[in-house]
Write a protein that holds these residues in place. Structure first.
Motif, PDB file in Angstrom:
ATOM      1  N   VAL A 171     -31.317  15.278  37.750  1.00  0.00           N
ATOM      2  CA  VAL A 171     -32.580  14.687  38.219  1.00  0.00           C
ATOM      3  C   VAL A 171     -32.895  13.368  37.527  1.00  0.00           C
ATOM      4  O   VAL A 171     -33.908  12.751  37.810  1.00  0.00           O
ATOM      5  CB  VAL A 171     -33.774  15.668  38.045  1.00  0.00           C
ATOM      6  CG1 VAL A 171     -33.588  16.894  38.907  1.00  0.00           C
ATOM      7  CG2 VAL A 171     -33.991  16.023  36.597  1.00  0.00           C
ATOM      8  N   CYS A 172     -32.022  12.918  36.647  1.00  0.00           N
ATOM      9  CA  CYS A 172     -32.251  11.676  35.915  1.00  0.00           C
ATOM     10  C   CYS A 172     -31.345  10.570  36.467  1.00  0.00           C
ATOM     11  O   CYS A 172     -31.739   9.835  37.363  1.00  0.00           O
ATOM     12  CB  CYS A 172     -32.014  11.917  34.422  1.00  0.00           C
ATOM     13  SG  CYS A 172     -32.462  10.515  33.366  1.00  0.00           S
ATOM     14  N   CYS A 173     -30.144  10.479  35.968  1.00  0.00           N
ATOM     15  CA  CYS A 173     -29.251   9.375  36.334  1.00  0.00           C
ATOM     16  C   CYS A 173     -28.339   9.658  37.517  1.00  0.00           C
ATOM     17  O   CYS A 173     -27.949   8.730  38.232  1.00  0.00           O
ATOM     18  CB  CYS A 173     -28.414   8.968  35.122  1.00  0.00           C
ATOM     19  SG  CYS A 173     -29.395   8.189  33.816  1.00  0.00           S
ATOM     20  N   GLU A 174     -28.005  10.907  37.757  1.00  0.00           N
ATOM     21  CA  GLU A 174     -27.067  11.209  38.845  1.00  0.00           C
ATOM     22  C   GLU A 174     -27.536  10.706  40.211  1.00  0.00           C
ATOM     23  O   GLU A 174     -26.749  10.063  40.930  1.00  0.00           O
ATOM     24  CB  GLU A 174     -26.766  12.704  38.907  1.00  0.00           C
ATOM     25  CG  GLU A 174     -25.721  13.042  39.957  1.00  0.00           C
ATOM     26  CD  GLU A 174     -25.383  14.520  39.993  1.00  0.00           C
ATOM     27  OE1 GLU A 174     -24.182  14.825  40.107  1.00  0.00           O
ATOM     28  OE2 GLU A 174     -26.310  15.359  39.904  1.00  0.00           O
ATOM     29  N   PRO A 175     -28.788  10.936  40.613  1.00  0.00           N
ATOM     30  CA  PRO A 175     -29.212  10.433  41.929  1.00  0.00           C
ATOM     31  C   PRO A 175     -29.154   8.908  42.028  1.00  0.00           C
ATOM     32  O   PRO A 175     -28.911   8.363  43.109  1.00  0.00           O
ATOM     33  CB  PRO A 175     -30.653  10.931  42.064  1.00  0.00           C
ATOM     34  CG  PRO A 175     -30.797  12.030  41.068  1.00  0.00           C
ATOM     35  CD  PRO A 175     -29.841  11.719  39.958  1.00  0.00           C
ATOM     36  N   ILE A 176     -29.350   8.232  40.926  1.00  0.00           N
ATOM     37  CA  ILE A 176     -29.285   6.765  40.923  1.00  0.00           C
ATOM     38  C   ILE A 176     -27.833   6.314  41.059  1.00  0.00           C
ATOM     39  O   ILE A 176     -27.509   5.453  41.879  1.00  0.00           O
ATOM     40  CB  ILE A 176     -29.937   6.194  39.650  1.00  0.00           C
ATOM     41  CG1 ILE A 176     -31.419   6.578  39.592  1.00  0.00           C
ATOM     42  CG2 ILE A 176     -29.773   4.677  39.595  1.00  0.00           C
ATOM     43  CD1 ILE A 176     -32.098   6.282  38.270  1.00  0.00           C
ATOM     44  N   ILE A 177     -26.947   6.902  40.283  1.00  0.00           N
ATOM     45  CA  ILE A 177     -25.529   6.542  40.337  1.00  0.00           C
ATOM     46  C   ILE A 177     -24.955   6.830  41.721  1.00  0.00           C
ATOM     47  O   ILE A 177     -24.168   6.045  42.251  1.00  0.00           O
ATOM     48  CB  ILE A 177     -24.733   7.288  39.240  1.00  0.00           C
ATOM     49  CG1 ILE A 177     -25.165   6.792  37.850  1.00  0.00           C
ATOM     50  CG2 ILE A 177     -23.235   7.109  39.440  1.00  0.00           C
ATOM     51  CD1 ILE A 177     -24.629   7.642  36.700  1.00  0.00           C
ATOM     52  N   LYS A 178     -25.366   7.938  42.334  1.00  0.00           N
ATOM     53  CA  LYS A 178     -24.850   8.313  43.657  1.00  0.00           C
ATOM     54  C   LYS A 178     -25.514   7.543  44.798  1.00  0.00           C
ATOM     55  O   LYS A 178     -25.133   7.699  45.950  1.00  0.00           O
ATOM     56  CB  LYS A 178     -25.035   9.813  43.888  1.00  0.00           C
ATOM     57  CG  LYS A 178     -24.075  10.654  43.077  1.00  0.00           C
ATOM     58  CD  LYS A 178     -24.202  12.114  43.438  1.00  0.00           C
ATOM     59  CE  LYS A 178     -23.107  12.929  42.793  1.00  0.00           C
ATOM     60  NZ  LYS A 178     -23.207  14.352  43.183  1.00  0.00           N
ATOM     61  N   GLY A 179     -26.532   6.734  44.499  1.00  0.00           N
ATOM     62  CA  GLY A 179     -27.201   5.952  45.536  1.00  0.00           C
ATOM     63  C   GLY A 179     -28.236   6.726  46.326  1.00  0.00           C
ATOM     64  O   GLY A 179     -28.727   6.245  47.342  1.00  0.00           O
ATOM     65  N   ILE A 180     -28.601   7.903  45.848  1.00  0.00           N
ATOM     66  CA  ILE A 180     -29.611   8.722  46.523  1.00  0.00           C
ATOM     67  C   ILE A 180     -31.004   8.128  46.303  1.00  0.00           C
ATOM     68  O   ILE A 180     -31.868   8.186  47.167  1.00  0.00           O
ATOM     69  CB  ILE A 180     -29.548  10.184  46.024  1.00  0.00           C
ATOM     70  CG1 ILE A 180     -28.194  10.782  46.406  1.00  0.00           C
ATOM     71  CG2 ILE A 180     -30.701  11.014  46.557  1.00  0.00           C
ATOM     72  CD1 ILE A 180     -27.875  12.097  45.722  1.00  0.00           C
ATOM     73  N   GLN A 181     -31.211   7.564  45.126  1.00  0.00           N
ATOM     74  CA  GLN A 181     -32.460   6.866  44.830  1.00  0.00           C
ATOM     75  C   GLN A 181     -32.144   5.610  44.035  1.00  0.00           C
ATOM     76  O   GLN A 181     -31.070   5.487  43.473  1.00  0.00           O
ATOM     77  CB  GLN A 181     -33.450   7.763  44.094  1.00  0.00           C
ATOM     78  CG  GLN A 181     -33.029   8.154  42.702  1.00  0.00           C
ATOM     79  CD  GLN A 181     -33.991   9.164  42.084  1.00  0.00           C
ATOM     80  OE1 GLN A 181     -34.277  10.199  42.675  1.00  0.00           O
ATOM     81  NE2 GLN A 181     -34.461   8.872  40.894  1.00  0.00           N
TER      82      GLN A 181
END
Length: 107
Positions: free
Chosen positions: A16-26
Motif C-alpha cells: 500500500v506504499c510504494c508498490e502501487p506507485i512503481i506498478k503505475g496503479i497510482q
C-alpha cells in the motif's frame, strides 16, 4: 497474501506504499513519495520505473541497462530522510558494495 514492510522505511506495508506507485496503479503525489518509491525501485531492480521517473533534463545520461546494473550490483541497506518540503527531499540512501557501506545523497 503476506504483507511486508515497505523498503522505503515508512510505517506502511509495501503493498500500500510504494508498490502501487512503481506498478503505475497510482501516481506519487509528493516529492517524498516519489523519492521513496524510487528507493524501493532500486531495491527491487525496477529500472523501467527508475528511467521513467528520472527528470527529463538528465534522463539522456542514464540508460536502463546502466541503472539496472548499478541497482543490482549494490545491496540496499536503508533510506534516511533528512528533510522534506513541498517540492524537495533531502535524503541518504545507504547501500553495500565491494567497498563497504556507502550512501547516495544528491546535491
Amino acid at each position: 497474501m503476506i504483507l511486508i514492510e515497505c523498503y522505503c522505511g515508512s510505517t506502511k506495508h509495501f503493498q500500500v506504499c510504494c508498490e502501487p506507485i512503481i506498478k503505475g496503479i497510482q501516481k506519487a503525489t509528493t516529492a517524498d513519495s516519489l523519492m521513496r518509491s524510487r528507493y524501493s525501485a532500486y531495491v527491487l531492480h525496477q529500472a523501467g520505473y527508475l528511467v521513467a521517473t528520472t527528470h527529463i533534463s538528465t534522463r539522456k545520461h542514464h540508460s536502463k541497462k546502466d541503472i539496472l546494473e548499478w541497482a543490482a550490483s549494490n545491496r540496499w541497506q536503508n533510506l534516511e530522510v533528512l528533510n522534506t518540503t513541498k517540492d524537495t527531499v533531502e535524503f541518504k540512501a545507504y547501500y553495500l558494495d565491494s567497498n563497504g557501506v556507502n550512501y547516495f545523497s544528491p546535491r
